[in-house]
Structures are given as structure tokens and as C-alpha cells.
Design an enzyme around this catalytic site. Sequence first.
Site, PDB file in Angstrom:
ATOM      1  N   LYS A 153       1.241  -1.566   0.004  1.00  0.00           N
ATOM      2  CA  LYS A 153      -0.079  -0.242  -0.006  1.00  0.00           C
ATOM      3  C   LYS A 153       0.591   1.305   0.191  1.00  0.00           C
ATOM      4  CE  LYS A 153      -3.247  -3.336   0.133  1.00  0.00           C
ATOM      5  NZ  LYS A 153      -4.432  -3.420   1.075  1.00  0.00           N
TER       6      LYS A 153
HETATM    7  C1  LIG Z   1      -5.227  -4.897   1.707  1.00  0.00           C
HETATM    8  C2  LIG Z   1      -6.654  -4.261   1.158  1.00  0.00           C
HETATM    9  C3  LIG Z   1      -7.885  -4.870   2.924  1.00  0.00           C
HETATM   10  C4  LIG Z   1      -6.465  -5.783   3.964  1.00  0.00           C
HETATM   11  O1  LIG Z   1      -6.356  -5.117   4.395  1.00  0.00           O
HETATM   12  P1  LIG Z   1      -4.858  -5.797   5.221  1.00  0.00           P
HETATM   13  O2  LIG Z   1      -4.033  -4.227   5.901  1.00  0.00           O
HETATM   14  O3  LIG Z   1      -4.476  -6.852   4.333  1.00  0.00           O
HETATM   15  O4  LIG Z   1      -5.647  -6.536   6.384  1.00  0.00           O
HETATM   16  C5  LIG Z   1      -8.938  -4.541   1.929  1.00  0.00           C
HETATM   17  N1  LIG Z   1      -9.655  -4.136   1.486  1.00  0.00           N
HETATM   18  C6  LIG Z   1      -9.221  -3.626  -0.007  1.00  0.00           C
HETATM   19  C7  LIG Z   1      -9.548  -3.536  -0.688  1.00  0.00           C
HETATM   20  C8  LIG Z   1      -7.649  -3.899   0.455  1.00  0.00           C
HETATM   21  O5  LIG Z   1      -6.362  -3.353  -0.523  1.00  0.00           O
END
Ligand SMILES: *Cc1c(COP(=O)(O)O)cnc(C)c1O
Length: 380
Positions: free
Chosen positions: A179
Site C-alpha cells: 500500500k
Molecule cells: C489491502 C486491502 C485490505 C486488507 O488490508 P490488510 O491490511 O491486508 O488486512 C482490504 N481491502 C482492500 C481493498 C485492500 O486492498
Amino acid sequence: MIPYGRQDISLEDIHSVEKALRSDYLTTGPAVGEFEEALCRRVGAGFGVAVSSGTSALHCAVHALGIGPGDEVIVPPISFAATANCVLYVGATPIFADIESDTLCISPDSVAQQLTPKTKAVIGVDYAGQPCDWGRLRAAVPKGVALISDACHALGAEYNNKPVGAIADITVFSFHPVKHITTGEGGMVVTDNETIAEKIRRFRNHGINVGAQERNQRGTWLYDQVELGFNYRITDVQCALGLSQLERLDFFLNRRKEIAATYDQSFRDIDKIRPLSVREGVKHAYHLYVVKVPSELRSSIFESLRNVGIGVNVHYIPIYFHSYYRERFGNQEGMCKNAELSYSQILSLPIHPKLSQTDLESIIKECTKALLNSRNSTIS
Ligand SMILES: *Cc1c(COP(=O)(O)O)cnc(C)c1O
């Protein structure tokens, strides 16, 4: 393999983490609150609660709205499964609404069709880093239905000059290494509603009404567990990394935007490769760079790019296609037509701040080559 996304860790990040490691606090300490405040300032939100992941942040959001058995929450099928799983965690039912084919964000018209008296919330995913059409979503739902933004792709994005984080009733971010900024694992819920923020603070700490630090300060052993919560806490070490990463968010966003512009420019005259559209009034955060190609060519292009070390990916398989959802809800194939057709056409190309110009050029060259070698097909 060139990955589709990855972290960018600086010397400052390492120093920040080292400082936290040498401090009195490894888990909840001053860095947690500092990170919450800094992120809230950045996204224009009143309150932030940092937690252990984006997934736990989604769980906290749905729980804090008091959603439970018998309730329905409308979600898009083109997302990571966590977007719908959080609804199941609280015993409610996820109802899938279709997406809009040009952005892959949830369709306000389809949301309106899926509303029932049981609908308690809608979760919009700001897909790839582009905010949903929040104005039309708000207009599509009755007053009592909450809007949750799953903004795990969209830290730093804007919609009509408003930052993502200041639009929906509750917004959720993830700090997974792919991210925009990372804490290893981590997430945050932001909202302007203080009551909701307080509920989430309690839920992240077992449902206990006073934190350990506060008990120490007050000189008391007394605490009360008033509901069933979880240990969804994030550590000071992670938040120290998050604080340092947040300082480079603009650099990360700019580099992602530059890469996207280069792809856009290079694919302009190739009719078999079509980037998703970017709507008027949107500042895109480009967590992903997604293109559509003709369905019948998608697998072969995917394989030829993988074979030359380009880590293309597909975001996402419609959630209701997964075995767990099939077993629990039956085969729902055909339910969201735009989502299913788009799923057959999409490819995510590498985009992240550490992607070099040389790699970028070679990805573009290989994409063009893979398409030129292909049969004559068009994107439906
Ligand atoms: C990455 C992501 C999540 C989950 O996040 P984590 O930190 O990996 O638990 C949820 N929704 C979307 C759209 C994502 O890209």
C-alpha cells in the site's frame, strides 16, 4: 520478477524504528497516538484509531455501527475478500452490488437496487486509488444507511477537492507493504464521529473500558470488560515506521502518478489495451495501474509478461466466486455482470515508487509486444 507493488524503506524509517525499539514502549505508547493524529490531519478526519491491519479496521468499522445478525451490508464483488468478510465477522449478510465498468468502483444505481429495510451500510472500495462516486452513493441511500469507505487503495486520493477520509461516515486504510505507506501489517479507521471512534478504541482492546496506560496514570487496577472485543492493537514500533513513512506520502503519490502518466501516454494508440478511466474531479492515488485487454487474450498476455519477469496480477476475482462464498451462499455466477466481464479483462501492471525508469520502459515494450503477437481481438 518486478513486483506489482512493494515498500520503499528509507534510512529515516530505519532510524525511526530504532528509536522506538530503544524507548520504553514496544506496544501501545506515544507513537500510536502521534500516528493517529498525523494521519487524521493529512486526511481531514476528526478521529483516528490505529489497529493491527486493514482487515481488523474493517471489522471495527462494521462492529462500531452496531451491525449484526439479520442486517445487510452492500459491498462490491471486485475487491479483496476482506471487504465482504468483515460483514460475516459480525454475523450480518454481505449483499453484492455491481460495479461501473469504466472505474470498477461500486455502482450507485446497483446499490439503490439492492437496498432493503435490512440494509445498514454500504462499503465502497476506492478501487485502484480512485474514489467511488460518493456524491451519487450518498444520494442513493436513505439517511440511516452508513457509508464506509474501504480506502485501502486510496490514501492521498481526493474527490471534489475533499480528501478520502473526510467523505464517508467511516474510512478504513491499510498499511500492508504493497500500500502507499507501510507499518508491516497495520491499518486505521478514521471518522468524524467521536462515539464511533470510542467504540473502536474499546473493541481493539478486548472490549475493556480503560487502557493499561490510563490505569497506570490513574494508579488503579480497576478495569471493566464491557463487551467482547479483540486484541487488534498496533505496536509503537509499527507506528514509528508509519509516522516516518507518512512524511514521504507526497513523494510516493507523485512517483505513482508519473508512472501512471507514462503508461497512459504509451498505451494511447494501442486499441487492445485500455487503461481504466479517471473521472472528472478526482485525484487518483494509483495504488494499482489496471488495464483492460480482450478477455480471450488476458491469460496469454499474463503468461508472456510473467515469463519475462514482469509481476503482473489480477485485482480481483469476484468475491462470490471463492469456494467459501459458493459453499455458503450457493453459486451466484451471473449476479454482477459488469464485475464478471471486467474481471475477465483486467491486468494490474507494476506500479510503486521503487520501480525504475528502465523497468518501466521494458514493461511497456513487453506489453506492446505481447499484444502485437496476439490475434485480432477487441475489448467488449
Ligand atoms: C489491502 C486491502 C485490505 C486488507 O488490508 P490488510 O491490511 O491486508 O488486512 C482490504 N481491502 C482492500 C481493498 C485492500 O486492498
